[in-house]
Design an enzyme around this catalytic site. Structure first.
Site, short mmCIF file in Angstrom:
data_model
loop_
_atom_site.label_atom_id
_atom_site.label_comp_id
_atom_site.label_asym_id
_atom_site.label_seq_id
_atom_site.Cartn_x
_atom_site.Cartn_y
_atom_site.Cartn_z
N SER A 108 15.47 11.97 1.94
CA SER A 108 14.93 12.22 0.61
C SER A 108 15.84 11.67 -0.49
O SER A 108 17.06 11.88 -0.47
CB SER A 108 14.75 13.73 0.40
OG SER A 108 14.25 14.01 -0.88
N SER A 143 10.69 14.48 1.46
CA SER A 143 9.84 15.61 1.08
C SER A 143 8.45 15.50 1.70
O SER A 143 7.68 16.47 1.69
CB SER A 143 9.73 15.70 -0.44
OG SER A 143 9.22 14.49 -0.98
N ASP A 144 8.11 14.34 2.24
CA ASP A 144 6.81 14.14 2.90
C ASP A 144 6.87 14.36 4.41
O ASP A 144 5.90 14.10 5.11
CB ASP A 144 6.30 12.71 2.64
CG ASP A 144 6.05 12.44 1.16
OD1 ASP A 144 5.25 13.18 0.57
OD2 ASP A 144 6.66 11.52 0.61
N HIS A 197 3.24 4.86 -3.48
CA HIS A 197 2.49 5.09 -4.71
C HIS A 197 2.20 3.74 -5.34
O HIS A 197 2.33 3.56 -6.56
CB HIS A 197 3.31 5.96 -5.68
CG HIS A 197 3.69 7.30 -5.13
ND1 HIS A 197 2.85 8.38 -5.14
CD2 HIS A 197 4.83 7.72 -4.53
CE1 HIS A 197 3.46 9.41 -4.58
NE2 HIS A 197 4.66 9.04 -4.19
N ASP A 238 -12.34 -6.57 7.87
CA ASP A 238 -11.42 -6.90 8.96
C ASP A 238 -10.42 -5.77 9.21
O ASP A 238 -10.35 -5.22 10.31
CB ASP A 238 -10.63 -8.17 8.62
CG ASP A 238 -11.44 -9.44 8.69
OD1 ASP A 238 -12.56 -9.40 9.24
OD2 ASP A 238 -10.95 -10.47 8.20
N HIS A 293 -2.49 11.38 -5.88
CA HIS A 293 -1.17 11.29 -5.25
C HIS A 293 -0.81 9.85 -4.92
O HIS A 293 0.01 9.25 -5.60
CB HIS A 293 -1.16 12.17 -3.99
CG HIS A 293 0.18 12.28 -3.35
ND1 HIS A 293 0.44 13.14 -2.30
CD2 HIS A 293 1.35 11.64 -3.58
CE1 HIS A 293 1.70 13.03 -1.94
NE2 HIS A 293 2.27 12.12 -2.69
N TYR A 317 -9.05 -12.25 16.56
CA TYR A 317 -8.16 -12.83 15.55
C TYR A 317 -6.73 -12.96 16.07
O TYR A 317 -6.24 -12.09 16.79
CB TYR A 317 -8.16 -11.96 14.28
CG TYR A 317 -7.22 -12.45 13.20
CD1 TYR A 317 -7.54 -13.51 12.39
CD2 TYR A 317 -5.99 -11.84 13.04
CE1 TYR A 317 -6.68 -13.96 11.41
CE2 TYR A 317 -5.10 -12.28 12.06
CZ TYR A 317 -5.46 -13.35 11.24
OH TYR A 317 -4.60 -13.79 10.29
#
Length: 219
Positions: free
Chosen positions: A47, A77-78, A99, A122, A162, A216
């Site tokens: 963090s 923190s995630d 973000h 795709d 978010h 591909y």
């Protein structure tokens, strides 16, 4: 720590530079995590640490409940959100959060990005969906990510108000999805500024997505 942990730390540390390279992050926001092969562990950015200061040794190791297992720094923190995804989706080997500007603008409007580009068909197999609003600090964000992506082929979700979360079979694939998400978010935003966008027929989306998955690139 095992060689698998060391390899995961090295990979995830290196991939954070790609977030900076593609201008998906600002200051210390955003993170990459990766599942440790053969172990019930994952590694993630600590963090509040500058991307310039990241080293493989600074990347922290957590169990699948998000508890710190190895490392001297506090995890992102995630972490709880990443941990929930790994617990609920065993096929996922990497998770990314950003973000990035254009994609997060769609999230701020609570609006999915419509599938109006062949590149979207795709990579995402349709629209890039919107997930629910959830507060940071527990696994509510993770629950929203999983519930949304289980109903879509997209490896990316725009969490309302978010930002972007992406998944992949490995951390590099999750980073690629984050890069592509921002690219199409920008293009569709610019297209809409000039008028209505033209959706792609669902049958064509299916054919494009299948070709991308099976034909591909180099095989």
């Amino acid at each position: 720590m095992s060689r698998a942990v060391e390899a995961a730390r090295e990979t995830v540390c290196r991939l954070h530079a790609e977030l900076v390279r593609y201008q998906l992050v600002t200051w210390t926001a955003g993170n990459v995590s990766g599942r440790v092969e053969g172990e019930d562990l994952f590694v993630i950015k600590p963090s509040g640490i500058s991307y310039d200061d990241l080293t493989p040794e600074s990347i922290v190791v957590c169990d699948l409940d998000g508890k710190l297992v190895d490392g001297e720094l506090a995890p992102s923190s995630d972490t709880a959100a990443h941990a929930y995804v790994y617990r609920a989706m065993p096929e996922v080997g990497g998770v990314v959060h950003t973000h990035s500007t254009y994609a997060t603008a769609w999230a701020a409007r609570g609006e999915p990005i419509p599938c109006v580009l062949t590149a979207m068909a795709d990579e995402f197999g349709g629209e890039i969906p919107i997930g629910p609003f959830a507060l940071i600090g527990n696994d509510d964000i993770g629950k929203g990510i999983v519930a949304t992506l289980e109903a879509h082929r997209s490896p990316a979700v725009l969490m309302r108000n978010h930002g972007v979360f992406t998944i992949g079979p490995n951390p590099a694939a999750a980073v690629k999805a984050a890069v592509m998400c921002e690219d199409v978010a920008r293009t569709v935003h610019l297209a809409r500024a000039g008028g209505d966008v033209v959706p792609i027929d669902p049958v064509a989306i299916d054919r494009l997505h299948e070709r991308y998955r099976t034909a591909y690139g180099q095989r």
